[in-house]
Structures are given as C-alpha cells and as structure tokens.
Design a protein around this motif. Structure first.
Motif, PDB file in Angstrom:
ATOM      1  N   GLN A  46       0.835  -1.213   0.000  1.00  0.00           N
ATOM      2  CA  GLN A  46       0.000   0.000   0.000  1.00  0.00           C
ATOM      3  C   GLN A  46       0.868   1.261   0.000  1.00  0.00           C
ATOM      4  O   GLN A  46       0.556   2.232  -0.687  1.00  0.00           O
ATOM      5  CB  GLN A  46      -0.910   0.011   1.238  1.00  0.00           C
ATOM      6  N   LEU A  47       1.948   1.233   0.767  1.00  0.00           N
ATOM      7  CA  LEU A  47       2.841   2.406   0.817  1.00  0.00           C
ATOM      8  C   LEU A  47       3.539   2.609  -0.529  1.00  0.00           C
ATOM      9  O   LEU A  47       3.724   3.741  -0.977  1.00  0.00           O
ATOM     10  CB  LEU A  47       3.860   2.239   1.953  1.00  0.00           C
ATOM     11  N   HIS A  48       3.894   1.512  -1.190  1.00  0.00           N
ATOM     12  CA  HIS A  48       4.489   1.627  -2.525  1.00  0.00           C
ATOM     13  C   HIS A  48       3.477   2.181  -3.530  1.00  0.00           C
ATOM     14  O   HIS A  48       3.854   2.877  -4.465  1.00  0.00           O
ATOM     15  CB  HIS A  48       5.007   0.270  -3.006  1.00  0.00           C
ATOM     16  N   ALA A  49       2.221   1.856  -3.321  1.00  0.00           N
ATOM     17  CA  ALA A  49       1.191   2.378  -4.235  1.00  0.00           C
ATOM     18  C   ALA A  49       1.109   3.906  -4.134  1.00  0.00           C
ATOM     19  O   ALA A  49       0.714   4.582  -5.086  1.00  0.00           O
ATOM     20  CB  ALA A  49      -0.165   1.757  -3.922  1.00  0.00           C
ATOM     21  N   PHE A  50       1.508   4.437  -2.969  1.00  0.00           N
ATOM     22  CA  PHE A  50       1.577   5.896  -2.809  1.00  0.00           C
ATOM     23  C   PHE A  50       2.994   6.410  -3.082  1.00  0.00           C
ATOM     24  O   PHE A  50       3.295   7.565  -2.810  1.00  0.00           O
ATOM     25  CB  PHE A  50       1.161   6.296  -1.384  1.00  0.00           C
ATOM     26  N   LEU A  51       3.868   5.514  -3.526  1.00  0.00           N
ATOM     27  CA  LEU A  51       5.240   5.839  -3.924  1.00  0.00           C
ATOM     28  C   LEU A  51       6.152   6.234  -2.759  1.00  0.00           C
ATOM     29  O   LEU A  51       7.131   6.942  -2.937  1.00  0.00           O
ATOM     30  CB  LEU A  51       5.236   6.932  -5.005  1.00  0.00           C
ATOM     31  N   LEU A  52       5.800   5.786  -1.559  1.00  0.00           N
ATOM     32  CA  LEU A  52       6.727   5.984  -0.446  1.00  0.00           C
ATOM     33  C   LEU A  52       7.789   4.884  -0.493  1.00  0.00           C
ATOM     34  O   LEU A  52       7.531   3.786  -0.989  1.00  0.00           O
ATOM     35  CB  LEU A  52       6.010   5.934   0.908  1.00  0.00           C
ATOM     36  N   LEU A  53       8.957   5.204   0.044  1.00  0.00           N
ATOM     37  CA  LEU A  53      10.055   4.245   0.085  1.00  0.00           C
ATOM     38  C   LEU A  53       9.886   3.408   1.355  1.00  0.00           C
ATOM     39  O   LEU A  53      10.269   3.844   2.438  1.00  0.00           O
ATOM     40  CB  LEU A  53      11.369   5.035   0.122  1.00  0.00           C
TER      41      LEU A  53
END
Lengths: 96, 172
Positions: free
Chosen positions: A81-88
């Motif tokens: 989910q965090l990658h879907a928001f482009l967070l590392l």
C-alpha cells in the motif's frame, strides 16, 4: 519517539506467530512532500493527524521510521500500500 | 494562477498562464518512456529477502505499474477538459473532480520522483537553496519538479479543507 504498533489479533495463525514480528519501515526521501507523507499515513494506517505527523517527522529527521510491526502477511500488504503511494518502504526483520 | 475549491466542491485552478498550462499538460507524460532511468524509483524493492523480491517482481510490481498507468490515464482525461479563454493572451482553467484527486497526487508524485532520479537532483537543489538555470534541461527539470510539488500541495490542501468541513458537519 512514537513506538510501533504491535499486531494483537487473537486469530493470528500459528505459522505466522513463529516469525513475528516483521517491521514495516518508511525511509526518508527528499522528493515526497511532508504533507503528502502525513496524508498517506492517515490513509493507510487510519492514524490521527498528530500521530501521522510524528512518524513523518521521524522519517524526515532520523531517515526512517518503523510504522508497523507484526505478522509477515499483513506487513507485506502495508508495504504494498505504501508503494502504491510511492513511499520508500521496506519489510525488515528486527535484529536479534 | 489561482487555486480554490469550486462551487461543486472540486479543486479548481484558474487564470493559468499558457506556459504553465503546457507544463500541466506534461503531467500525463509516461515516466517510463520519458525518464527510463529515473522511473526505476517508482517500483522500489521491498527489502532484501530473496523470496520476497521474486514474489514482488512477479506479482506486486506489475500490478502497481498497471495502477500507475490507470491513474495517469485518468489525469490525461482531466487534462483533456482543460479549457482556455479567448483573446490576445488567453488563460486556462482546470477543474479536477474530487474523485480524481488521488490519481493526480500519485501521477504528480511518480513524475517528480522519476525526474529527480533521472537528473540526480540533491537535497540542496530540491530545498530551493540554488536557483535553477533555466537555460539548461537540468534547470527546466527542476522547475517542473517544483511546479508539480506546488500542484500537489494545492490538491492536498483542497482535500484537507473538505475533510475538515465534513468533520465540522458531522459534529454539528
């Protein structure tokens, strides 16, 4: 400093409980806006604004923040989910 | 360029200068095509575990890539509705349906990340501590990164003002 949440589900599977806990770590990134990171934490974890900003500041000042820990399956879902928001974000085992 | 929430509750950019309108049209560009090296940042590894890396590459990353493309397609449609006034120096107007704001935020973020990675911008440059040299592609790229950050800030502000309105209504 805010401490990570722990999975407390009584329904945790036996196989999962053996490898508890996995940590979901968010790493600093000079591109993502502070307001955006805070918004993402509120969305993904359902946190209050205050708690989201604490973790966002921890990422900003210390370079990383453990935002969740618990079973691997759920930790993977959070990283996704965090990658879907482009967070590392990464999934890590705590050091023994 | 002005920013406000429209009567329909949507983020609204008005009086957009034609130069900025061109930059907004660029939001829909495909980062994988335009920034082949920088776009590697869009699908980062989830850790170091070999099994996890394989699983991620096989299942998660293709799905994320598809979702980013869908968001960008939504943004392209919205950009298609951007309209200009008439006259000697026409300005543009862009109203973004509130339901599309997440797609815009993701698309803007992906583009900024890809540009920054491609051009190797450091924290100093990103923190506005140096003036971009607009005679170079590098400088123009930094201008884009900063302008797209401004758009993101406006959209986040728009979302938050709606959330606080909704909270106020709930508490009434």
């Amino acid at each position: 400093m805010a401490k990570p949440d722990l999975l407390e589900s009584p329904g945790t599977k036996l196989s999962e409980s053996f490898d508890l806990p996995w940590m979901v770590v968010v790493h600093n990134d000079p591109v993502n806006l502070m307001s955006y990171v805070s918004m993402v934490f509120r969305r993904v974890f359902g946190w209050s604004r205050e708690r989201s900003e604490q973790h966002m500041m921890e990422v900003h000042t210390k370079g990383r923040s453990v935002v969740w820990s618990g079973g691997r399956e759920k930790a993977e879902l959070y990283v996704q989910q965090l990658h879907a928001f482009l967070l590392l974000a990464t999934l890590e085992k705590p050091p023994h | 360029m002005n920013f406000e929430i429209s009567k329909r509750g949507n983020p609204l950019f008005s009086r957009i200068h034609p130069f900025l309108a061109e930059m907004i049209k660029g939001v829909a560009e495909d980062p994988w095509e335009e920034y082949p090296e920088g776009s590697s940042r869009l699908l980062p590894p989830p850790g170091t575990d070999e099994e996890l890396l394989t699983d991620w590459a096989d299942h998660v990353q293709p799905d994320l890539h598809r979702r980013f493309d869908e968001d960008r397609s939504q943004v392209a449609q919205d950009i298609g509705t951007m309209r200009s006034g008439r006259g000697k120096s026409p300005v543009w107007l862009l109203e973004i349906p509130i339901a599309h704001v997440d797609a815009w935020l993701t698309t803007l973020n992906a583009l900024r990340l890809a540009i920054v990675t491609e051009h190797g911008f450091g924290e100093q440059e990103l923190a506005h501590k140096t003036s971009p040299d607009l005679s170079t592609f590098h400088g123009i790229a930094l201008l884009k990164v900063n302008f797209y950050a401004f758009l993101q800030e406006c959209l986040i502000q728009g979302l938050e003002s709606r959330e606080s309105e909704s909270c106020n209504q709930d508490s009434d």
